[in-house]
Design an enzyme around this catalytic site. Structure first.
Site, PDB file in Angstrom:
ATOM      1  CG  ASP A  90      14.083 -17.536  19.628  1.00  0.00           C
ATOM      2  OD1 ASP A  90      14.094 -16.917  18.834  1.00  0.00           O
ATOM      3  OD2 ASP A  90      13.020 -16.746  20.291  1.00  0.00           O
ATOM      4  N   GLY A 136      24.984 -10.033  14.199  1.00  0.00           N
ATOM      5  CA  GLY A 136      24.603  -9.605  15.086  1.00  0.00           C
ATOM      6  C   GLY A 136      24.979  -8.462  15.833  1.00  0.00           C
TER       7      GLY A 136
END
Length: 205
Positions: free
Chosen positions: A73, A159
Site C-alpha cells: 500500500d 500516479g
C-alpha cells in the site's frame, strides 16, 4: 524435481508485477498476480495507515489462496495538506480512480503555497503473509522525499509522478528513466529491504 515455490503479488498492476518478478526470479521463486486468480475479490482497504492496509490485503488473500502473498500500500504524503492524500491517494478525487483528477486536486489545494513549503514524500509499505497459521505477517517500508511542483512535467511513470520533484535528479519523477526511478523510489527502497529478507522469510534459510 521440486516445483518452484510460488509467491502471489496482490495486484493487477502489471508494472508492479514485473518489478516483483525481476526480484524473485533470482531466487527461483515463481511470481503470480491477481490476474491468475480472477475469482478472488479485491480486499477492501479499511486501514488507517499504509501498514494496516498492506497487512489486511496480504493476510486475507494468503488465507484465501493458501499461498505466500505480498501486498503493498503506497501513496503520497504532503506536509502542507496535513499528510493528505495519504492512504486515500488512489481515490483522492473520488471514484472511479483517476490519476489526472487526483493530481488536479492536489495542485488546487496547494494553490498559492510557495515551492519551499510544498514538501512531500512517497511512502510504500510492503507486507508478506504466510498460509501457515503460526507465522505472523512481516512488513518493510520505503520512502522518497521531494516537493510538489506547480505543474506537470514528464511522460513516464504513473500516479502523482508528474508533479513530484526529486531533488537528487533535479527532475520530476515522471522525467526519470525506470532505472533512475527504481534507484530512489519508495517502492524500490522497500523492495531492496525485502530482497535482504528473502532467504529468511521465503526460503527458510
Amino acid at each position: 524435481m521440486e516445483s518452484m515455490k510460488q509467491v502471489v503479488v496482490a495486484t493487477k498492476n502489471m508494472g508492479k508485477v514485473r518489478e516483483f518478478a525481476e526480484l524473485f526470479e533470482r531466487f527461483d521463486l515463481e511470481v503470480k498476480s491477481l490476474h491468475d486468480f480472477p475469482h478472488i475479490e479485491e480486499v477492501e482497504e479499511t486501514g488507517e495507515t499504509f501498514e494496516e492496509n498492506a497487512i489486511l490485503k496480504a493476510d486475507s488473500l494468503s488465507r484465501q489462496l493458501n499461498a505466500i502473498v505480498i501486498a503493498d500500500d503506497s501513496g503520497l504524503i504532503v506536509d502542507a495538506l496535513n499528510g493528505k492524500p495519504g492512504v486515500y491517494s488512489a481515490r483522492f478525487a473520488g471514484e472511479p480512480k483517476d490519476d489526472q483528477a487526483n493530481i488536479d486536486k492536489v495542485l488546487q489545494e496547494l494553490n498559492e503555497i510557495p515551492f519551499d513549503k510544498r514538501k512531500a514524500r512517497f511512502y510504500c509499505a510492503l507486507a508478506v503473509a504466510f498460509p501457515e497459521g503460526d507465522k505472523k505477517p512481516v512488513i518493510v517500508n520505503g520512502t522518497c522525499e521531494g516537493f510538489i511542483l506547480e505543474q506537470r512535467r514528464g511522460e513516464n511513470g504513473f500516479g502523482y509522478d508528474p508533479i513530484f520533484y526529486v531533488e537528487e535528479y533535479k527532475k520530476a519523477m515522471a522525467e526519470l528513466s525506470s532505472d533512475e526511478k527504481n534507484a530512489i523510489s519508495h517502492r524500490g527502497r522497500a523492495l531492496r529491504k525485502l530482497e535482504e529478507k528473502i532467504p529468511e522469510w521465503f526460503l527458510g534459510e
